[in-house]
Write a protein that holds these residues in place. Structure first.
Motif, PDB file in Angstrom:
ATOM      1  N   GLY A  38       0.819  -1.197   0.000  1.00  9.65           N
ATOM      2  CA  GLY A  38       0.000   0.000   0.000  1.00  9.65           C
ATOM      3  C   GLY A  38       0.854   1.248   0.000  1.00  9.65           C
ATOM      4  N   SER A  39       0.231   2.372   0.315  1.00 10.63           N
ATOM      5  CA  SER A  39       0.970   3.634   0.318  1.00 10.63           C
ATOM      6  C   SER A  39       0.334   4.591   1.317  1.00 10.63           C
ATOM      7  N   THR A  40       1.110   5.553   1.741  1.00 11.71           N
ATOM      8  CA  THR A  40       0.593   6.616   2.591  1.00 11.71           C
ATOM      9  C   THR A  40       0.148   7.741   1.674  1.00 11.71           C
ATOM     10  N   ILE A  41      -1.118   8.151   1.816  1.00  9.77           N
ATOM     11  CA  ILE A  41      -1.653   9.196   0.938  1.00  9.77           C
ATOM     12  C   ILE A  41      -2.375  10.246   1.763  1.00  9.77           C
ATOM     13  N   SER A  42      -2.523  11.429   1.187  1.00  9.10           N
ATOM     14  CA  SER A  42      -3.235  12.505   1.866  1.00  9.10           C
ATOM     15  C   SER A  42      -4.740  12.300   1.688  1.00  9.10           C
ATOM     16  N   TYR A  43      -5.504  12.970   2.499  1.00  9.60           N
ATOM     17  CA  TYR A  43      -6.957  12.874   2.412  1.00  9.60           C
ATOM     18  C   TYR A  43      -7.427  13.531   1.122  1.00  9.60           C
ATOM     19  N   THR A  44      -7.940  12.709   0.206  1.00 15.21           N
ATOM     20  CA  THR A  44      -8.399  13.239  -1.083  1.00 15.21           C
ATOM     21  C   THR A  44      -9.619  12.467  -1.538  1.00 15.21           C
ATOM     22  N   ALA A  45      -9.464  11.646  -2.531  1.00 15.82           N
ATOM     23  CA  ALA A  45     -10.583  10.985  -3.201  1.00 15.82           C
ATOM     24  C   ALA A  45     -11.294   9.953  -2.324  1.00 15.82           C
ATOM     25  N   ARG A  46     -10.589   9.257  -1.451  1.00 18.20           N
ATOM     26  CA  ARG A  46     -11.224   8.187  -0.685  1.00 18.20           C
ATOM     27  C   ARG A  46     -11.781   8.692   0.643  1.00 18.20           C
ATOM     28  N   PHE A  47     -10.927   9.211   1.480  1.00 18.21           N
ATOM     29  CA  PHE A  47     -11.362   9.825   2.734  1.00 18.21           C
ATOM     30  C   PHE A  47     -10.985  11.291   2.670  1.00 18.21           C
ATOM     31  N   LYS A  48     -11.920  12.147   3.031  1.00 20.97           N
ATOM     32  CA  LYS A  48     -11.667  13.588   2.919  1.00 20.97           C
ATOM     33  C   LYS A  48     -11.091  14.179   4.191  1.00 20.97           C
ATOM     34  N   SER A  49     -11.188  13.440   5.306  1.00 21.29           N
ATOM     35  CA  SER A  49     -10.650  13.928   6.571  1.00 21.29           C
ATOM     36  C   SER A  49     -10.460  12.743   7.513  1.00 21.29           C
ATOM     37  N   LYS A  50      -9.819  13.005   8.632  1.00 20.42           N
ATOM     38  CA  LYS A  50      -9.603  11.984   9.650  1.00 20.42           C
ATOM     39  C   LYS A  50     -10.958  11.577  10.235  1.00 20.42           C
ATOM     40  N   PRO A  51     -11.230  10.261  10.383  1.00 23.58           N
ATOM     41  CA  PRO A  51     -12.504   9.830  10.975  1.00 23.58           C
ATOM     42  C   PRO A  51     -12.676  10.343  12.403  1.00 23.58           C
ATOM     43  N   SER A  55     -18.479   9.896  12.665  1.00 19.79           N
ATOM     44  CA  SER A  55     -18.599   9.860  11.201  1.00 19.79           C
ATOM     45  C   SER A  55     -17.232   9.762  10.537  1.00 19.79           C
ATOM     46  N   PHE A  56     -17.278   9.418   9.241  1.00 24.92           N
ATOM     47  CA  PHE A  56     -16.107   9.552   8.381  1.00 24.92           C
ATOM     48  C   PHE A  56     -16.584  10.122   7.061  1.00 24.92           C
ATOM     49  N   GLU A  57     -15.786  11.008   6.480  1.00 24.30           N
ATOM     50  CA  GLU A  57     -16.166  11.722   5.270  1.00 24.30           C
ATOM     51  C   GLU A  57     -15.455  11.102   4.075  1.00 24.30           C
ATOM     52  N   ILE A  58     -16.217  10.783   3.043  1.00 25.88           N
ATOM     53  CA  ILE A  58     -15.661  10.139   1.854  1.00 25.88           C
ATOM     54  C   ILE A  58     -15.620  11.091   0.677  1.00 25.88           C
ATOM     55  N   GLY A  59     -14.724  10.801  -0.259  1.00 27.54           N
ATOM     56  CA  GLY A  59     -14.568  11.609  -1.462  1.00 27.54           C
ATOM     57  C   GLY A  59     -15.432  11.097  -2.600  1.00 27.54           C
ATOM     58  N   GLN A  60     -15.080  11.476  -3.821  1.00 30.36           N
ATOM     59  CA  GLN A  60     -15.880  11.146  -4.996  1.00 30.36           C
ATOM     60  C   GLN A  60     -15.323   9.987  -5.819  1.00 30.36           C
ATOM     61  N   ASP A  61     -14.268   9.332  -5.371  1.00 29.19           N
ATOM     62  CA  ASP A  61     -13.721   8.190  -6.100  1.00 29.19           C
ATOM     63  C   ASP A  61     -14.811   7.121  -6.260  1.00 29.19           C
ATOM     64  N   SER A  62     -14.971   6.563  -7.454  1.00 30.85           N
ATOM     65  CA  SER A  62     -16.050   5.598  -7.706  1.00 30.85           C
ATOM     66  C   SER A  62     -15.902   4.335  -6.866  1.00 30.85           C
ATOM     67  N   ASN A  63     -14.700   4.062  -6.400  1.00 27.62           N
ATOM     68  CA  ASN A  63     -14.492   2.889  -5.556  1.00 27.62           C
ATOM     69  C   ASN A  63     -15.161   3.041  -4.189  1.00 27.62           C
ATOM     70  N   ILE A  64     -15.378   4.271  -3.744  1.00 28.29           N
ATOM     71  CA  ILE A  64     -15.964   4.495  -2.425  1.00 28.29           C
ATOM     72  C   ILE A  64     -17.237   5.339  -2.451  1.00 28.29           C
ATOM     73  N   ASN A  65     -17.484   6.065  -3.561  1.00 25.15           N
ATOM     74  CA  ASN A  65     -18.641   6.970  -3.564  1.00 25.15           C
ATOM     75  C   ASN A  65     -19.081   7.320  -4.975  1.00 25.15           C
ATOM     76  N   GLY A  66     -19.253   6.328  -5.836  1.00 23.38           N
ATOM     77  CA  GLY A  66     -19.716   6.591  -7.195  1.00 23.38           C
ATOM     78  C   GLY A  66     -21.207   6.863  -7.222  1.00 23.38           C
TER      79      GLY A  66
END
Length: 184
Positions: A38-51, A55-66
């Motif tokens: 895996g990799s360390t990534i910033s909050y972007t397409a999958r999670f938009k912020s720290k849970p 709640s946890f906030e999700i991005g617009q990536d189709s894998n998590i929020n299409g």
């Protein structure tokens, strides 16, 4: 607060995504159906912020929020009967490296997240397949369709956690970083 989140799109072919080791600025992104580190990534397409605890906030990536997608998420956190965490392998094989959970685990999941380590499967041990400290135990690889693996004494339980009888790289290799989930 979730310490590990698994998510999957249920109405389309896609991978199991895993977010873990959430910090203020980034998190580790893995795939449950892969032995990649895996990799360390910033909050972007999958999670938009720290849970948070609610709640946890999700991005617009189709894998998590299409748009129109059907998803499932499984959240894991440490409690009196479960532990989520990480550790660095010390390369010993004499049972001296112990991970403290506060209970005797009946289920342990370990994944090596150090880049370049071969055979970094999602390994699962359980009390019905020899995880009891008495010797050889069997384990499964979540990211594989292979049969359970038998004939190794990698891990033993203790009254307060688990310890290693191996210096095998993806479980206790010196300097390798692992994530784990344990349950009583």
């Amino acid at each position: 607060v979730p310490q590990m989140i698994w998510y999957k799109r249920r109405d389309a072919t896609d991978y199991w995504g895993v977010g873990v080791n959430f910090t203020n600025s980034d998190f580790r992104f893995l795939q449950l159906n892969s032995d990649s580190s895996g990799s360390t990534i910033s909050y972007t397409a999958r999670f938009k912020s720290k849970p948070t605890s609610s709640s946890f906030e999700i991005g617009q990536d189709s894998n998590i929020n299409g748009t129109g997608g059907d998803y499932i998420a499984m959240l894991f956190a440490s409690t009196d009967v479960s532990a989520v965490g990480s550790y660095t392998g010390d390369g010993t094989n004499n049972g001296s490296h112990e991970i403290t959970c506060g209970f005797t685990p009946r289920f342990i999941l370990i994944k090596c997240v150090t880049s370049g380590v071969n055979f970094s499967h999602w390994r699962v041990w359980d009390s019905l397949n020899g995880l009891d400290g008495s010797g050889i135990e069997k384990y499964l690889k979540l990211n594989s369709d292979g049969a359970e693996v038998d004939g190794y004494d990698y891990i033993d339980t203790t009254a307060t956690g688990f310890k290693f009888n191996t210096n095998f790289g993806p479980v206790n290799g010196n300097g390798n970083e692992m994530i784990y989930y344990a349950h009583a």
